[in-house]
Design an enzyme around this catalytic site. Structure first.
Site, PDB file in Angstrom:
ATOM      1  N   ARG A  23       0.844  -1.200   0.000  1.00 18.89           N
ATOM      2  CA  ARG A  23       0.000   0.000   0.000  1.00 18.89           C
ATOM      3  C   ARG A  23       0.864   1.228   0.000  1.00 18.89           C
ATOM      4  O   ARG A  23       1.720   1.384   0.865  1.00 18.89           O
ATOM      5  CB  ARG A  23      -0.888   0.034   1.244  1.00 18.89           C
ATOM      6  CG  ARG A  23      -2.029  -0.906   1.110  1.00 18.89           C
ATOM      7  CD  ARG A  23      -2.965  -0.784   2.279  1.00 18.89           C
ATOM      8  NE  ARG A  23      -3.734  -2.006   2.333  1.00 18.89           N
ATOM      9  CZ  ARG A  23      -4.591  -2.320   3.289  1.00 18.89           C
ATOM     10  NH1 ARG A  23      -4.768  -1.494   4.286  1.00 18.89           N
ATOM     11  NH2 ARG A  23      -5.252  -3.437   3.242  1.00 18.89           N
ATOM     12  N   SER A 115      -7.855  -1.013   0.602  1.00 16.29           N
ATOM     13  CA  SER A 115      -8.875  -1.257   1.621  1.00 16.29           C
ATOM     14  C   SER A 115      -9.607   0.005   2.073  1.00 16.29           C
ATOM     15  O   SER A 115     -10.216   0.685   1.274  1.00 16.29           O
ATOM     16  CB  SER A 115      -8.235  -1.972   2.803  1.00 16.29           C
ATOM     17  OG  SER A 115      -9.217  -2.454   3.657  1.00 16.29           O
ATOM     18  N   HIS A 116      -9.462   0.350   3.351  1.00 14.95           N
ATOM     19  CA  HIS A 116     -10.191   1.492   3.902  1.00 14.95           C
ATOM     20  C   HIS A 116      -9.412   2.794   3.745  1.00 14.95           C
ATOM     21  O   HIS A 116      -9.886   3.835   4.171  1.00 14.95           O
ATOM     22  CB  HIS A 116     -10.443   1.229   5.382  1.00 14.95           C
ATOM     23  CG  HIS A 116      -9.162   0.952   6.102  1.00 14.95           C
ATOM     24  ND1 HIS A 116      -8.491  -0.245   5.935  1.00 14.95           N
ATOM     25  CD2 HIS A 116      -8.414   1.703   6.913  1.00 14.95           C
ATOM     26  CE1 HIS A 116      -7.383  -0.195   6.638  1.00 14.95           C
ATOM     27  NE2 HIS A 116      -7.305   0.967   7.249  1.00 14.95           N
ATOM     28  N   ASP A 282     -16.225  -1.348   4.329  1.00 20.50           N
ATOM     29  CA  ASP A 282     -15.143  -0.470   3.883  1.00 20.50           C
ATOM     30  C   ASP A 282     -14.959  -0.522   2.359  1.00 20.50           C
ATOM     31  O   ASP A 282     -15.712  -1.198   1.659  1.00 20.50           O
ATOM     32  CB  ASP A 282     -13.827  -0.798   4.607  1.00 20.50           C
ATOM     33  CG  ASP A 282     -13.222  -2.113   4.167  1.00 20.50           C
ATOM     34  OD1 ASP A 282     -13.974  -2.987   3.701  1.00 20.50           O
ATOM     35  OD2 ASP A 282     -11.989  -2.273   4.285  1.00 20.50           O
ATOM     36  N   ASP A 284     -13.034  -2.015   0.212  1.00 18.05           N
ATOM     37  CA  ASP A 284     -12.945  -3.299  -0.488  1.00 18.05           C
ATOM     38  C   ASP A 284     -13.858  -4.360   0.105  1.00 18.05           C
ATOM     39  O   ASP A 284     -13.767  -5.539  -0.251  1.00 18.05           O
ATOM     40  CB  ASP A 284     -11.495  -3.788  -0.528  1.00 18.05           C
ATOM     41  CG  ASP A 284     -10.978  -4.152   0.856  1.00 18.05           C
ATOM     42  OD1 ASP A 284     -11.406  -3.520   1.846  1.00 18.05           O
ATOM     43  OD2 ASP A 284     -10.149  -5.073   0.951  1.00 18.05           O
ATOM     44  N   ASP A 286     -14.198  -5.874   3.048  1.00 20.64           N
ATOM     45  CA  ASP A 286     -13.884  -6.937   4.011  1.00 20.64           C
ATOM     46  C   ASP A 286     -14.168  -6.523   5.454  1.00 20.64           C
ATOM     47  O   ASP A 286     -14.204  -7.359   6.340  1.00 20.64           O
ATOM     48  CB  ASP A 286     -12.446  -7.467   3.835  1.00 20.64           C
ATOM     49  CG  ASP A 286     -11.401  -6.379   3.911  1.00 20.64           C
ATOM     50  OD1 ASP A 286     -11.762  -5.193   4.077  1.00 20.64           O
ATOM     51  OD2 ASP A 286     -10.202  -6.719   3.790  1.00 20.64           O
ATOM     52  N   ARG A 287     -14.384  -5.231   5.676  1.00 20.97           N
ATOM     53  CA  ARG A 287     -14.706  -4.798   7.039  1.00 20.97           C
ATOM     54  C   ARG A 287     -16.202  -4.557   7.184  1.00 20.97           C
ATOM     55  O   ARG A 287     -16.901  -4.354   6.186  1.00 20.97           O
ATOM     56  CB  ARG A 287     -13.988  -3.497   7.371  1.00 20.97           C
ATOM     57  CG  ARG A 287     -12.505  -3.639   7.360  1.00 20.97           C
ATOM     58  CD  ARG A 287     -11.846  -2.348   7.787  1.00 20.97           C
ATOM     59  NE  ARG A 287     -10.415  -2.580   7.873  1.00 20.97           N
ATOM     60  CZ  ARG A 287      -9.584  -1.902   8.644  1.00 20.97           C
ATOM     61  NH1 ARG A 287     -10.052  -0.921   9.386  1.00 20.97           N
ATOM     62  NH2 ARG A 287      -8.314  -2.185   8.682  1.00 20.97           N
ATOM     63  N   THR A 351      -1.981  -9.898  14.207  1.00 19.49           N
ATOM     64  CA  THR A 351      -2.857  -9.061  13.397  1.00 19.49           C
ATOM     65  C   THR A 351      -2.685  -9.384  11.906  1.00 19.49           C
ATOM     66  O   THR A 351      -1.562  -9.524  11.434  1.00 19.49           O
ATOM     67  CB  THR A 351      -2.516  -7.584  13.660  1.00 19.49           C
ATOM     68  OG1 THR A 351      -2.845  -7.295  15.014  1.00 19.49           O
ATOM     69  CG2 THR A 351      -3.291  -6.657  12.736  1.00 19.49           C
ATOM     70  N   GLU A 370     -11.287  -9.793  14.052  1.00 19.22           N
ATOM     71  CA  GLU A 370     -10.286  -8.832  14.491  1.00 19.22           C
ATOM     72  C   GLU A 370     -11.016  -7.614  15.033  1.00 19.22           C
ATOM     73  O   GLU A 370     -12.098  -7.267  14.557  1.00 19.22           O
ATOM     74  CB  GLU A 370      -9.414  -8.392  13.317  1.00 19.22           C
ATOM     75  CG  GLU A 370      -8.513  -9.469  12.777  1.00 19.22           C
ATOM     76  CD  GLU A 370      -7.486  -8.870  11.818  1.00 19.22           C
ATOM     77  OE1 GLU A 370      -6.325  -8.746  12.234  1.00 19.22           O
ATOM     78  OE2 GLU A 370      -7.838  -8.515  10.697  1.00 19.22           O
ATOM     79  N   SER A 372     -10.456  -4.722  14.418  1.00 18.11           N
ATOM     80  CA  SER A 372     -10.458  -3.654  13.421  1.00 18.11           C
ATOM     81  C   SER A 372     -11.631  -3.807  12.446  1.00 18.11           C
ATOM     82  O   SER A 372     -11.453  -3.626  11.248  1.00 18.11           O
ATOM     83  CB  SER A 372      -9.136  -3.680  12.670  1.00 18.11           C
ATOM     84  OG  SER A 372      -8.907  -4.980  12.151  1.00 18.11           O
ATOM     85  N   LYS A 383     -11.609 -11.736   5.578  1.00 18.78           N
ATOM     86  CA  LYS A 383     -12.723 -11.263   6.384  1.00 18.78           C
ATOM     87  C   LYS A 383     -13.779 -10.749   5.420  1.00 18.78           C
ATOM     88  O   LYS A 383     -13.467 -10.401   4.288  1.00 18.78           O
ATOM     89  CB  LYS A 383     -12.278 -10.199   7.370  1.00 18.78           C
ATOM     90  CG  LYS A 383     -11.545  -9.009   6.776  1.00 18.78           C
ATOM     91  CD  LYS A 383     -10.996  -8.160   7.906  1.00 18.78           C
ATOM     92  CE  LYS A 383     -10.346  -6.883   7.416  1.00 18.78           C
ATOM     93  NZ  LYS A 383      -8.929  -7.049   7.075  1.00 18.78           N
TER      94      LYS A 383
HETATM   95  C1  VG1 Z   1      -5.038  -3.101  10.029  1.00 17.15           C
HETATM   96  C2  VG1 Z   1      -5.817  -3.788  11.125  1.00 17.15           C
HETATM   97  C3  VG1 Z   1      -5.766  -5.286  10.935  1.00 17.15           C
HETATM   98  C4  VG1 Z   1      -6.275  -5.639   9.526  1.00 17.15           C
HETATM   99  C5  VG1 Z   1      -5.485  -4.876   8.492  1.00 17.15           C
HETATM  100  C6  VG1 Z   1      -6.015  -5.083   7.088  1.00 17.15           C
HETATM  101  O1  VG1 Z   1      -3.683  -3.511  10.098  1.00 17.15           O
HETATM  102  O2  VG1 Z   1      -5.331  -3.432  12.393  1.00 17.15           O
HETATM  103  O3  VG1 Z   1      -6.526  -5.918  11.933  1.00 17.15           O
HETATM  104  O4  VG1 Z   1      -6.137  -7.013   9.289  1.00 17.15           O
HETATM  105  O5  VG1 Z   1      -5.563  -3.478   8.759  1.00 17.15           O
HETATM  106  O6  VG1 Z   1      -7.368  -4.756   6.999  1.00 17.15           O
HETATM  107  P1  VG1 Z   1      -2.546  -2.625  10.774  1.00 17.15           P
HETATM  108  O7  VG1 Z   1      -1.275  -3.387  10.543  1.00 17.15           O
HETATM  109  O8  VG1 Z   1      -2.599  -1.300  10.095  1.00 17.15           O
HETATM  110  O9  VG1 Z   1      -2.921  -2.515  12.215  1.00 17.15           O
HETATM  111  V1  VG1 Z   1      -7.974  -4.115   5.569  1.00 17.15           V
HETATM  112  O10 VG1 Z   1      -9.663  -3.944   5.622  1.00 17.15           O
HETATM  113  O11 VG1 Z   1      -7.141  -2.689   5.519  1.00 17.15           O
HETATM  114  O12 VG1 Z   1      -7.450  -5.213   4.435  1.00 17.15           O
HETATM  115 CO    CO Z   2     -10.601  -3.718   3.789  1.00 16.17          CO
END
Ligand code: VG1
Ligand code: CO
Length: 553
Positions: A23, A115-116, A282, A284, A286-287, A351, A370, A372, A383
């Site tokens: 990313r 993602s988000h 979110d 994509d 998954d949240r 995580t 998770e 998150s 997810k």
């Molecule tokens: C964050 C979250 C984690 C999640 C990851 C990807 O990671 O804390 O729980 O699996 O995002 O989610 P980090 O390393 O920034 O804490 V997603 O919806 O961005 O694919």
């Molecule tokens: Co996501």
């Protein structure tokens, strides 16, 4: 005849995939051959080789999608890929992509999403590689991609005119097939196998005038699934039950992140219009976030409640049973309590969803989550936001059969009455200078405070979380500092692996209560003293200069 070209390139040294793919800012991906290099490295790292492989390719519709789709097509032809499966317009949620890989027995998939994270010309893009089981590439594969990228000297690609993927059908490019499919059909079919659509539809129709549902797509990819499910399948009125359902390249200029801060529009409407069931997903897909009148379901509680009701309320689990439960380390221990009661095996993993995949493949984990806003099950290897929303809807429908009028608030309170309540919050400090963040972690690693008491909380243990995968024995260390207290409370500090600028510090705080008079307490009130202890012990302010977190969940 399509000819492939070989040209010289120079390696970049920063293409290490993080918690969930590579990313970066769009601007970084736009550097000369930056994206090309990464895609080439992925091609070289495909398990079993790229020759003859089948890949699923698509993303969340964010800015720069088409440019990268074209690069993938050009490099796939040169790498001898046999087939690309592309959802129409390149739109696919991450969990739906995981399902397509599994369903069509593809070799893997490339999912284009950050993602988000916000999207747009000066925002973020992301590229994620998923493997044969449909899950994010495990660390041995992402490390291989990274190693290859650091010594890459050549690019191989086919010089092609722009390939269109807006129409369903198959095209042949050289020896490769590009099959454009309806991106929603397969996913909706899967949801129909898992949930009782009849019962949900019946409930929503019966209570048309009293039960209000509102789904917020946040202008991410899930709008296309929301439209199909809530409007076409369940017969709800589009204007009333959907908001921000059209995918946009910049997500309407907002963070497509379903939490109380970024989904404030939904939160306000739920309150003002007294909506019974509010939900968001979110960028994509998954949240998820679920809320109702006077009730916000924390993700840690969400997975625990779903696990509690799974066999009663969801046909998929009635049929397959529940084999085990798992949560990421910082997620509250509400899920562990359900596992103990149901005598199920349960796991605590680092995580990132990739750690659940092995457990699921081995048949040892059915439901996981998770903190998150990630919740899911072994129906795919990601997810799944829409799945979680349908799971909650199924629970509401199920409990209302015997107790009409039961709200989300009631469901949560009933859960606390059985298990007690794990109060939980997360503070994020975004875009902190990397050096300062590292110093903070160093300070925490060096703490020797076991036995000391802070405002009534006595430290029982401090460690830097390490996970040994019970299936393949691989070890992941330095996954976050855990400060544990005698009363079961916890403070966790870790650095984000998904941020694209500076460092993000995440501080997680959890406190357990089995005192019924506290169950309805406001989270931050219940956690107040422990939050202060966390700030004192970590010396967060003196290390970072930050008075306040950027986001509180
Ligand atoms: C964050 C979250 C984690 C999640 C990851 C990807 O990671 O804390 O729980 O699996 O995002 O989610 P980090 O390393 O920034 O804490 V997603 O919806 O961005 O694919
Ligand atoms: Co996501």
């Amino acid at each position: 005849m399509v000819e492939s070209k070989t040209i010289a390139t120079q390696p970049y040294y920063d293409q290490k995939p993080g918690t969930s793919g590579l990313r970066k800012r769009v601007k970084i991906f736009q550097q000369k051959y930056y994206t090309e290099n990464f895609i080439q490295s992925v091609m070289h790292a495909i398990e079993g080789g790229s020759q003859g492989a089948t890949l699923v390719v698509g993303g969340d519709g964010r800015y720069y999608l088409d440019q990268v789709m074209q690069i993938i097509i050009q490099f796939s032809v040169a790498a001898g890929i046999k087939k690309l499966i592309v959802p129409q317009h390149g739109l696919v949620s991450t969990p739906a992509g995981s399902h397509l890989i599994r369903k069509y027995k593809a070799t893997g998939g490339i999912l284009l999403t950050a993602s988000h994270n916000p999207g747009g010309a000066d925002k973020d893009f992301g590229i994620k590689y998923n493997v044969r089981n449909g899950g994010p590439a495990p660390e041995n594969v992402t490390n291989k991609i990274f190693d290859i990228s650091k010594s890459l000297e050549q690019l191989h690609y086919a010089d092609l005119p722009h390939v269109d993927y807006s129409q369903i059908g198959t095209q042949t490019i050289g020896t490769m097939e590009v099959q454009v499919i309806d991106g929603v059909d397969d996913y909706v079919d899967l949801m129909k196998e898992i949930f009782d659509f009849e019962a949900i539809r019946y409930f929503l129709q019966e209570n048309k005038d009293t039960f209000k549902l509102l789904f917020d797509g946040m202008h991410g990819v899930t709008g296309i699934y929301g439209q199909r499910l809530f409007v076409q399948e369940f017969g709800l009125a589009k204007e009333k039950s959907l908001m921000r359902a059209k995918p946009l390249p910049d997500f309407g200029g907002e963070h497509p992140d379903p939490n109380l801060t970024y989904a404030h529009e939904l939160v306000e409407r739920v309150e003002k219009e007294q909506i019974d069931f509010g939900a968001a997903s979110d960028g994509d897909g998954d949240r998820n976030m679920v809320l109702g009148k006077n009730a916000f379901v924390t993700p840690s509680d969400s997975v625990a409640v779903i696990a509690h009701y799974a066999r009663e309320a969801i046909p998929y689990f009635r049929k397959n049973g529940v084999n085990g439960l798992a949560r990421s380390m910082p997620t509250s221990r509400a899920l562990d309590l359900v596992a103990q009661k149901q005598q199920l095996e349960h796991f605590e993993v680092p995580t990132g969803w990739k750690f659940f995949g092995n457990l699921m493949d081995a048949g040892r984990c059915s439901i996981c989550g998770e903190e998150s806003f990630g919740t899911g099950s072994d129906h795919v290897r990601e997810k799944d936001g829409v799945w979680a929303i349908l799971a909650w809807l199924s629970i509401v429908v199920h409990v209302n059969k015997t107790k009409p009028g039961t709200s989300i608030y009631d469901i949560l309170q009933d859960h606390y009455k059985i298990y007690g309540r794990n109060f939980f919050t997360r503070y994020d400090y975004e875009e902190v200078e990397s050096k300062k963040a590292t110093e903070l972690i160093q300070h925490l690693q060096d703490l020797s405070i076991v036995g000391q008491t802070f405002d009534g909380f006595t430290v029982s243990d401090v460690d830097d979380f390490e996970y040994r995968d019970p299936i393949d024995g691989s070890v992941s260390s330095h996954q976050g500092i855990r400060i544990m207290f005698k009363d079961g409370s916890r403070i966790v500090v870790r650095l984000s692996g998904t941020g694209s600028q500076g460092a993000t510090i995440r501080l997680y705080i959890e406190k357990y209560s089995n005192n019924p008079s506290e169950y309805a307490m406001e989270t931050h009130k219940a956690l107040g003293p422990l939050i202060q202890v966390a700030l004192d012990i970590s010396r967060l302010k003196s290390f970072t200069g930050r008075d306040k977190p950027t986001v509180i969940t």
